[in-house]
Design an enzyme around this catalytic site. Structure first.
Site, PDB file in Angstrom:
ATOM      1  N   TYR A 144       0.850  -1.189   0.000  1.00 53.25           N
ATOM      2  CA  TYR A 144       0.000   0.000   0.000  1.00 53.25           C
ATOM      3  C   TYR A 144       0.884   1.237   0.000  1.00 53.25           C
ATOM      4  O   TYR A 144       1.833   1.331   0.779  1.00 53.25           O
ATOM      5  CB  TYR A 144      -0.889   0.002   1.246  1.00 53.25           C
ATOM      6  CG  TYR A 144      -1.826   1.191   1.342  1.00 53.25           C
ATOM      7  CD1 TYR A 144      -2.871   1.340   0.430  1.00 53.25           C
ATOM      8  CD2 TYR A 144      -1.678   2.150   2.335  1.00 53.25           C
ATOM      9  CE1 TYR A 144      -3.740   2.429   0.519  1.00 53.25           C
ATOM     10  CE2 TYR A 144      -2.539   3.236   2.433  1.00 53.25           C
ATOM     11  CZ  TYR A 144      -3.567   3.371   1.519  1.00 53.25           C
ATOM     12  OH  TYR A 144      -4.429   4.444   1.611  1.00 53.25           O
ATOM     13  N   ASP A 239       9.215   2.831   0.116  1.00 58.55           N
ATOM     14  CA  ASP A 239       8.142   3.464   0.860  1.00 58.55           C
ATOM     15  C   ASP A 239       8.332   3.094   2.323  1.00 58.55           C
ATOM     16  O   ASP A 239       7.960   2.004   2.761  1.00 58.55           O
ATOM     17  CB  ASP A 239       6.787   2.990   0.326  1.00 58.55           C
ATOM     18  CG  ASP A 239       5.622   3.558   1.135  1.00 58.55           C
ATOM     19  OD1 ASP A 239       5.879   4.198   2.173  1.00 58.55           O
ATOM     20  OD2 ASP A 239       4.467   3.339   0.730  1.00 58.55           O
ATOM     21  N   LYS A 267       3.680   8.783   9.084  1.00 58.05           N
ATOM     22  CA  LYS A 267       3.495   8.163  10.405  1.00 58.05           C
ATOM     23  C   LYS A 267       4.478   8.684  11.466  1.00 58.05           C
ATOM     24  O   LYS A 267       4.319   9.811  11.907  1.00 58.05           O
ATOM     25  CB  LYS A 267       3.482   6.643  10.243  1.00 58.05           C
ATOM     26  CG  LYS A 267       2.339   6.262   9.282  1.00 58.05           C
ATOM     27  CD  LYS A 267       1.957   4.818   9.184  1.00 58.05           C
ATOM     28  CE  LYS A 267       0.654   4.715   8.402  1.00 58.05           C
ATOM     29  NZ  LYS A 267       0.697   3.945   7.196  1.00 58.05           N
TER      30      LYS A 267
HETATM   31  C1  LIG Z   1       0.085   4.439   5.803  1.00 54.14           C
HETATM   32  C2  LIG Z   1       0.882   4.195   4.592  1.00 54.14           C
HETATM   33  C3  LIG Z   1       0.819   5.064   3.479  1.00 54.14           C
HETATM   34  C4  LIG Z   1      -0.170   6.184   3.391  1.00 54.14           C
HETATM   35  O1  LIG Z   1       0.025   7.157   4.341  1.00 54.14           O
HETATM   36  P1  LIG Z   1      -1.199   8.149   4.705  1.00 54.14           P
HETATM   37  O2  LIG Z   1      -0.594   9.105   5.682  1.00 54.14           O
HETATM   38  O3  LIG Z   1      -2.267   7.275   5.277  1.00 54.14           O
HETATM   39  O4  LIG Z   1      -1.629   8.800   3.456  1.00 54.14           O
HETATM   40  C5  LIG Z   1       1.688   4.838   2.445  1.00 54.14           C
HETATM   41  N1  LIG Z   1       2.566   3.836   2.468  1.00 54.14           N
HETATM   42  C6  LIG Z   1       2.646   2.979   3.507  1.00 54.14           C
HETATM   43  C7  LIG Z   1       3.647   1.886   3.492  1.00 54.14           C
HETATM   44  C8  LIG Z   1       1.791   3.121   4.586  1.00 54.14           C
HETATM   45  O5  LIG Z   1       1.839   2.241   5.599  1.00 54.14           O
END
Ligand SMILES: *Cc1c(COP(=O)(O)O)cnc(C)c1O
Length: 429
Positions: A144, A239, A267
């Site tokens: 994701y 990511d 995060k």
């Molecule tokens: C949470 C997450 C996102 C998206 O971040 P948001 O602040 O919710 O837009 C993207 N990549 C990874 C790996 C994530 O865990």
């Protein structure tokens, strides 16, 4: 536990907010039941609208690595708020947090702050395209990267060809530029690259996956991706929205010793306020406006409250780097305890763990990619989730999410969790 007030609040919310929530996974759809409304939180514990006290393994989906309402983070935000909440002008604190982040993470020279992980990943891909002059990207099934169009893609009929959108509203035109690969399958990636020679701008990956439960990279997989990227003039985008400043000071790049070209954050970097960021070496970052032609902007980017929270968080982690080891030890302890009770009750399970990320799949086989994660026993997970909740333990309401441990958790809390799992394991098949 009673959820009378939460249920009433959920009813009201549904009148004016689609599905009653501002982010879908909060709605408990995967496990059934009514979402719990939070009232406040402190350390490792959440207190809901009915006054229930829950031991929290979600931690706002990752940011609260020090525990909730950490005094240094709270004080930093309060102090800043008194000076103003947004200026739309550069501030000194932006440079401070940028310099600190660049010093903590290997292999990055410049960083830009945005407001979410979604924005960070979306911007990273645009930058990769602008830098390489190529259009296509490779992403992995089950990873994701936020909800921007290019990432909402799944495979068409098992065959890994052009992606098909998995949300209405994503156009075929966008989908055709996202190629889908299998996590931990390097031959599959090599084949896709060979079939799309000189067309691929970047490979984006969760270098430790956390959005299909926790799935570590197979031995040598990240190194092999690095080599494929080098050989084919493709940028490697890690990511690290979930793993950055969580698995180590320098994230997965440090932990596994593999260099990415662009890294995205979210995060933890915001200390619980809305922050994302993307970073790379200077040569790449200088392609961004106002220096270069790749456009990217944000009215509230680098917002002073968000930067204050993020700076307090990163400073605390930087000065107390033993937190990462201590968290990994707590997570190992939890892993052993959970395994033991599952084995004692003959429950087929796989527990994956890296650092302070851990998840349980009720699967007889190892879980190494999206397919093996999806084959696990979903009914058992539902029973486990609701059983743990009855015992006062709040884990993510989906087997496709990771649990996060926070520094405020004690071994007593972990024992309580394992005892709860022992009770609930008796109800599993
Ligand atoms: C949470 C997450 C996102 C998206 O971040 P948001 O602040 O919710 O837009 C993207 N990549 C990874 C790996 C994530 O865990």
């Amino acid at each position: 536990m009673l959820y009378k007030r939460s249920s009433a609040l959920f009813q009201e919310a549904q009148q004016v907010i689609p599905g009653g929530v501002n982010s879908p996974v909060r709605a408990f759809k995967a496990v059934g039941g009514t979402p719990i409304f939070a009232e406040k939180a402190k350390g490792a514990y959440l207190y809901d609208a009915d006054g229930n006290k829950l031991l929290d393994y979600i931690n706002s989906w990752g940011p609260m690595i020090l525990g909730h309402a950490h005094p240094k983070v709270v004080d930093a935000v309060v102090e800043m708020a008194q000076k103003g909440t947004s200026f739309g002008m550069p501030t000194e604190i932006e440079t401070e947090i940028a310099a600190l982040a660049v010093s903590m993470v290997p292999n990055i020279e410049k960083i830009r702050f945005v407001n979410s992980g979604t924005e960070a990943c979306m911007s990273a891909v645009r930058l990769a395209r602008g830098f390489t002059g190529k259009d296509k990207i490779i992403k992995f099934a089950g990873c994701y990267h936020g909800h921007s169009d290019s990432f909402l893609i799944q495979a068409g009929s098992g065959a890994v060809t052009f992606g098909t959108p998995n949300s209405p509203g994503v156009t075929q035109g966008t989908a055709k530029d996202t190629l889908l690969a299998m996590y931990n399958d390097i031959n599959n990636v090599a084949k896709i690259i060979a079939e799309n020679k000189n067309e691929i701008a970047c490979i984006i990956i969760e270098p430790v996956a956390g959005n299909m439960g926790c799935i570590p990279p197979a031995e040598g997989f990240l190194q092999a991706l690095r080599k494929l990227c080098d050989d084919n003039n493709i940028l490697l985008v890690f990511d690290e929205v979930m793993t950055g400043f969580r698995l180590a000071k320098g994230g997965v790049q440090e932990l596994y010793g593999v260099d990415a070209d662009i890294v995205t954050f979210g995060k933890v970097i915001g200390g619980g306020l809305p922050v994302g960021a993307f970073a790379a070496r200077e040569e790449i970052m200088n392609h961004l406006a106002p220096l270069g032609p790749v456009y990217q902007a944000g009215t509230l980017s680098g917002n002073p409250l968000a930067m204050a929270a993020g700076l307090a968080m990163l400073t605390e982690l930087n000065q107390n780097a033993e937190i990462f080891d201590s968290l990994a030890q707590k997570t190992e302890y939890l892993h052993k305890g959970l395994s033991k009770v599952m084995i004692e009750n003959n429950v087929a399970h796989t527990i994956n763990r890296v650092g302070s990320m851990i998840s349980i799949h009720f699967s007889e086989t190892p879980v190494t990619d999206f397919e093996t994660a999806a084959n696990a026993n979903g009914e058992n997970f539902k029973t486990f989730f609701h059983g743990m909740l009855r015992e006062g333990i709040y884990i993510a309401p989906s087997a496709f999410e990771t649990w996060f441990l926070c520094d405020a958790l004690t071994y007593k809390d972990l024992d309580k969790t394992i005892d709860a799992a022992a009770t609930v394991a008796k109800q599993l098949k």
